[in-house]
Design an enzyme around this catalytic site. Structure first.
Site, PDB file in Angstrom:
ATOM      1  N   CYS A  52      -5.665  -1.593   3.549  1.00 31.83           N
ATOM      2  CA  CYS A  52      -5.043  -0.282   3.342  1.00 31.83           C
ATOM      3  C   CYS A  52      -3.580  -0.427   2.920  1.00 31.83           C
ATOM      4  O   CYS A  52      -3.087   0.327   2.075  1.00 31.83           O
ATOM      5  CB  CYS A  52      -5.129   0.550   4.612  1.00 31.83           C
ATOM      6  N   ARG A 135     -13.275   4.480   2.260  1.00 35.46           N
ATOM      7  CA  ARG A 135     -12.296   4.610   1.174  1.00 35.46           C
ATOM      8  C   ARG A 135     -12.860   5.565   0.120  1.00 35.46           C
ATOM      9  O   ARG A 135     -13.438   5.150  -0.883  1.00 35.46           O
ATOM     10  CB  ARG A 135     -11.988   3.245   0.566  1.00 35.46           C
TER      11      ARG A 135
END
Length: 235
Positions: A52, A135
Protein backbone atom coordinates in the site's frame (compact mmCIF):
# COMPACT_ATOMS: atom_id res chain seq x y z
CA UNK A 1 -33.85 -17.21 0.51
CA UNK A 2 -32.47 -13.87 -0.65
CA UNK A 3 -30.85 -11.75 2.07
CA UNK A 4 -32.73 -8.46 1.91
CA UNK A 5 -29.99 -6.70 3.88
CA UNK A 6 -27.38 -7.34 1.21
CA UNK A 7 -26.28 -4.23 -0.68
CA UNK A 8 -25.85 -4.98 -4.40
CA UNK A 9 -22.34 -4.29 -5.66
CA UNK A 10 -22.17 -1.19 -7.88
CA UNK A 11 -21.64 -2.14 -11.49
CA UNK A 12 -20.55 -0.48 -14.72
CA UNK A 13 -23.30 1.87 -15.83
CA UNK A 14 -24.67 2.42 -12.31
CA UNK A 15 -24.67 5.79 -10.63
CA UNK A 16 -21.90 5.96 -8.03
CA UNK A 17 -23.46 5.42 -4.59
CA UNK A 18 -23.43 8.59 -2.48
CA UNK A 19 -21.93 8.89 0.97
CA UNK A 20 -20.42 11.39 3.39
CA UNK A 21 -17.06 10.70 4.99
CA UNK A 22 -14.18 12.11 7.00
CA UNK A 23 -10.89 12.23 5.09
CA UNK A 24 -7.35 13.49 5.51
CA UNK A 25 -8.40 16.55 3.52
CA UNK A 26 -11.54 17.23 5.55
CA UNK A 27 -15.15 16.02 5.21
CA UNK A 28 -16.47 15.15 1.76
CA UNK A 29 -19.81 14.44 0.09
CA UNK A 30 -19.15 11.83 -2.56
CA UNK A 31 -19.48 12.06 -5.51
CA UNK A 32 -21.30 15.41 -5.30
CA UNK A 33 -18.22 17.39 -4.27
CA UNK A 34 -16.52 16.39 -7.52
CA UNK A 35 -19.37 17.05 -9.95
CA UNK A 36 -18.11 17.70 -13.47
CA UNK A 37 -14.85 15.83 -12.90
CA UNK A 38 -13.69 12.28 -13.41
CA UNK A 39 -13.00 10.41 -10.17
CA UNK A 40 -10.81 7.43 -9.39
CA UNK A 41 -12.00 5.96 -6.09
CA UNK A 42 -9.59 3.30 -4.89
CA UNK A 43 -9.21 1.19 -1.76
CA UNK A 44 -6.21 -0.33 -0.07
CA UNK A 45 -6.02 -3.05 2.60
CA UNK A 46 -4.29 -1.22 5.44
CA UNK A 47 -2.07 1.66 6.51
CA UNK A 48 1.56 0.94 7.38
CA UNK A 49 1.83 -1.95 4.93
CA UNK A 50 4.53 -2.09 2.25
CA UNK A 51 2.50 -2.73 -0.92
CA UNK A 52 0.00 0.00 0.00
CA UNK A 53 2.86 2.37 0.78
CA UNK A 54 4.40 1.81 -2.66
CA UNK A 55 1.01 2.46 -4.28
CA UNK A 56 0.30 5.66 -2.39
CA UNK A 57 3.73 7.00 -3.20
CA UNK A 58 3.14 6.25 -6.88
CA UNK A 59 -0.32 7.79 -6.96
CA UNK A 60 0.93 10.89 -5.13
CA UNK A 61 3.99 11.25 -7.35
CA UNK A 62 1.78 11.04 -10.45
CA UNK A 63 -1.16 13.05 -9.13
CA UNK A 64 -0.39 15.98 -11.45
CA UNK A 65 -0.91 13.66 -14.43
CA UNK A 66 -4.40 12.78 -13.21
CA UNK A 67 -5.16 16.39 -12.34
CA UNK A 68 -4.31 17.37 -15.92
CA UNK A 69 -6.91 14.83 -17.07
CA UNK A 70 -9.61 16.47 -14.94
CA UNK A 71 -9.52 13.53 -12.53
CA UNK A 72 -9.81 13.58 -8.74
CA UNK A 73 -8.10 10.78 -6.79
CA UNK A 74 -9.86 9.55 -3.64
CA UNK A 75 -8.40 6.75 -1.51
CA UNK A 76 -9.94 4.57 1.20
CA UNK A 77 -9.05 1.97 3.78
CA UNK A 78 -10.79 0.63 6.87
CA UNK A 79 -8.35 2.47 9.15
CA UNK A 80 -9.05 5.56 11.22
CA UNK A 81 -8.18 9.17 10.51
CA UNK A 82 -5.28 9.38 12.98
CA UNK A 83 -3.74 6.21 11.54
CA UNK A 84 -4.04 7.73 8.06
CA UNK A 85 -2.36 10.97 9.15
CA UNK A 86 0.49 9.15 10.90
CA UNK A 87 1.04 6.85 7.91
CA UNK A 88 1.09 9.69 5.36
CA UNK A 89 3.57 11.58 7.56
CA UNK A 90 5.77 8.47 7.67
CA UNK A 91 5.62 8.19 3.88
CA UNK A 92 6.66 11.83 3.55
CA UNK A 93 9.42 11.76 6.16
CA UNK A 94 10.98 8.30 5.92
CA UNK A 95 10.14 6.18 2.90
CA UNK A 96 12.14 6.02 -0.32
CA UNK A 97 10.83 3.92 -3.21
CA UNK A 98 12.08 3.86 -6.81
CA UNK A 99 13.73 7.23 -6.41
CA UNK A 100 10.63 8.80 -4.87
CA UNK A 101 11.04 10.44 -1.47
CA UNK A 102 9.53 13.27 0.58
CA UNK A 103 6.27 12.43 -1.17
CA UNK A 104 3.29 14.48 -0.01
CA UNK A 105 -0.10 12.81 -0.43
CA UNK A 106 -2.50 15.67 -1.15
CA UNK A 107 -5.60 13.80 -2.32
CA UNK A 108 -8.21 12.74 0.28
CA UNK A 109 -7.91 9.41 2.07
CA UNK A 110 -11.22 8.25 3.56
CA UNK A 111 -11.34 6.94 7.13
CA UNK A 112 -13.74 3.97 7.11
CA UNK A 113 -13.36 2.11 10.40
CA UNK A 114 -16.95 0.84 10.30
CA UNK A 115 -16.48 -0.34 6.69
CA UNK A 116 -19.58 1.55 5.61
CA UNK A 117 -18.14 2.83 2.34
CA UNK A 118 -16.09 -0.31 1.73
CA UNK A 119 -19.23 -2.45 1.94
CA UNK A 120 -21.25 0.03 -0.13
CA UNK A 121 -18.72 -0.35 -2.96
CA UNK A 122 -18.02 -4.07 -2.59
CA UNK A 123 -14.46 -3.55 -1.42
CA UNK A 124 -14.73 -6.16 1.36
CA UNK A 125 -14.55 -9.59 -0.25
CA UNK A 126 -14.53 -12.29 2.45
CA UNK A 127 -12.80 -14.89 0.28
CA UNK A 128 -9.77 -12.56 0.31
CA UNK A 129 -10.26 -10.85 3.68
CA UNK A 130 -13.21 -10.01 5.93
CA UNK A 131 -11.32 -7.25 7.76
CA UNK A 132 -9.44 -5.45 4.95
CA UNK A 133 -10.52 -3.91 1.68
CA UNK A 134 -9.19 -5.43 -1.53
CA UNK A 135 -7.43 -3.15 -4.01
CA UNK A 136 -10.50 -1.87 -5.86
CA UNK A 137 -10.42 0.88 -8.49
CA UNK A 138 -13.63 2.63 -9.60
CA UNK A 139 -13.55 4.97 -12.62
CA UNK A 140 -16.43 7.45 -12.29
CA UNK A 141 -17.27 9.95 -15.02
CA UNK A 142 -18.34 13.62 -14.67
CA UNK A 143 -22.00 12.52 -14.59
CA UNK A 144 -21.25 10.29 -11.57
CA UNK A 145 -21.65 7.09 -13.60
CA UNK A 146 -19.34 4.14 -12.94
CA UNK A 147 -17.51 3.44 -16.20
CA UNK A 148 -14.96 0.76 -15.25
CA UNK A 149 -14.00 -1.31 -12.21
CA UNK A 150 -10.77 -3.18 -11.51
CA UNK A 151 -10.16 -5.44 -8.50
CA UNK A 152 -6.72 -6.58 -7.35
CA UNK A 153 -5.95 -8.99 -4.49
CA UNK A 154 -4.16 -7.88 -1.33
CA UNK A 155 -0.75 -9.22 -2.37
CA UNK A 156 -0.55 -7.63 -5.85
CA UNK A 157 0.17 -3.94 -6.34
CA UNK A 158 -1.64 -2.05 -9.08
CA UNK A 159 -0.23 -1.07 -12.48
CA UNK A 160 -0.49 2.71 -12.61
CA UNK A 161 0.25 2.98 -16.31
CA UNK A 162 -2.82 0.79 -16.87
CA UNK A 163 -4.95 2.92 -14.54
CA UNK A 164 -4.02 6.02 -16.50
CA UNK A 165 -4.54 4.18 -19.82
CA UNK A 166 -8.07 3.21 -18.79
CA UNK A 167 -8.88 6.80 -17.80
CA UNK A 168 -7.54 8.26 -21.06
CA UNK A 169 -9.25 5.49 -23.00
CA UNK A 170 -12.65 6.23 -21.46
CA UNK A 171 -12.25 9.92 -22.18
CA UNK A 172 -11.23 9.12 -25.76
CA UNK A 173 -14.25 6.85 -26.25
CA UNK A 174 -16.54 9.67 -25.13
CA UNK A 175 -14.88 12.39 -27.13
CA UNK A 176 -14.54 10.62 -30.49
CA UNK A 177 -17.43 8.10 -30.37
CA UNK A 178 -15.14 5.15 -31.05
CA UNK A 179 -14.18 1.84 -29.46
CA UNK A 180 -10.60 0.95 -28.60
CA UNK A 181 -8.87 -2.32 -29.50
CA UNK A 182 -6.72 -4.64 -27.42
CA UNK A 183 -3.58 -3.01 -26.00
CA UNK A 184 -4.68 0.43 -27.23
CA UNK A 185 -2.49 3.35 -26.22
CA UNK A 186 -2.86 7.05 -27.07
CA UNK A 187 -1.78 7.56 -30.67
CA UNK A 188 -3.02 4.14 -31.84
CA UNK A 189 -5.88 3.69 -34.28
CA UNK A 190 -9.41 3.39 -32.91
CA UNK A 191 -12.25 1.12 -33.99
CA UNK A 192 -15.17 2.71 -35.83
CA UNK A 193 -18.59 1.68 -34.43
CA UNK A 194 -19.95 -1.39 -36.21
CA UNK A 195 -22.40 -0.83 -39.08
CA UNK A 196 -25.97 -1.22 -37.84
CA UNK A 197 -27.64 -2.35 -41.07
CA UNK A 198 -26.91 -4.27 -44.27
CA UNK A 199 -27.02 -1.05 -46.28
CA UNK A 200 -24.58 0.66 -43.94
CA UNK A 201 -22.24 -2.34 -44.09
CA UNK A 202 -22.29 -2.29 -47.91
CA UNK A 203 -21.67 1.47 -47.95
CA UNK A 204 -18.77 1.08 -45.55
CA UNK A 205 -17.08 -1.60 -47.67
CA UNK A 206 -17.56 0.11 -51.04
CA UNK A 207 -17.14 3.75 -50.03
CA UNK A 208 -15.38 3.99 -46.65
CA UNK A 209 -14.97 7.39 -45.07
CA UNK A 210 -11.69 9.16 -45.73
CA UNK A 211 -9.00 7.81 -43.43
CA UNK A 212 -11.03 4.72 -42.48
CA UNK A 213 -9.56 1.27 -43.16
CA UNK A 214 -12.14 -1.53 -43.40
CA UNK A 215 -10.94 -5.14 -43.22
CA UNK A 216 -14.52 -6.38 -43.26
CA UNK A 217 -17.89 -4.74 -42.67
CA UNK A 218 -17.67 -5.19 -38.90
CA UNK A 219 -13.98 -4.29 -38.40
CA UNK A 220 -12.96 -0.80 -39.46
CA UNK A 221 -10.31 1.43 -37.91
CA UNK A 222 -9.32 5.05 -38.19
CA UNK A 223 -6.52 7.16 -36.73
CA UNK A 224 -7.16 9.80 -34.10
CA UNK A 225 -5.19 13.04 -33.86
CA UNK A 226 -2.28 11.95 -31.69
CA UNK A 227 -2.00 15.18 -29.75
CA UNK A 228 -5.72 15.10 -29.01
CA UNK A 229 -5.93 11.46 -27.98
CA UNK A 230 -2.90 11.73 -25.71
CA UNK A 231 -4.12 14.72 -23.72
CA UNK A 232 -7.86 14.96 -23.36
CA UNK A 233 -8.55 18.57 -22.40
CA UNK A 234 -10.02 19.44 -19.03
CA UNK A 235 -13.79 19.74 -19.39
Amino acid sequence: MENLNTTPLPRIGDKAPSFEAVTTQGPIRFPEDYAGRWIILFSHPSDFTPVCTSEFMTFAARSDEFEALNCQLVGLSVDGLYSHIAWLRTIRDKIVYRGMQHVEVRFPLIADLRMKVANLYGMIQPGESSTSAVRAVFFIDPDATIRAVIYYPLALGRNFDEIKRVLVGLQTVDRFNVALPADWHPGDEAIVPTASSSAAAEERMTRPDEGTQCYDWFFCTRPLPQEESEEVPVQ
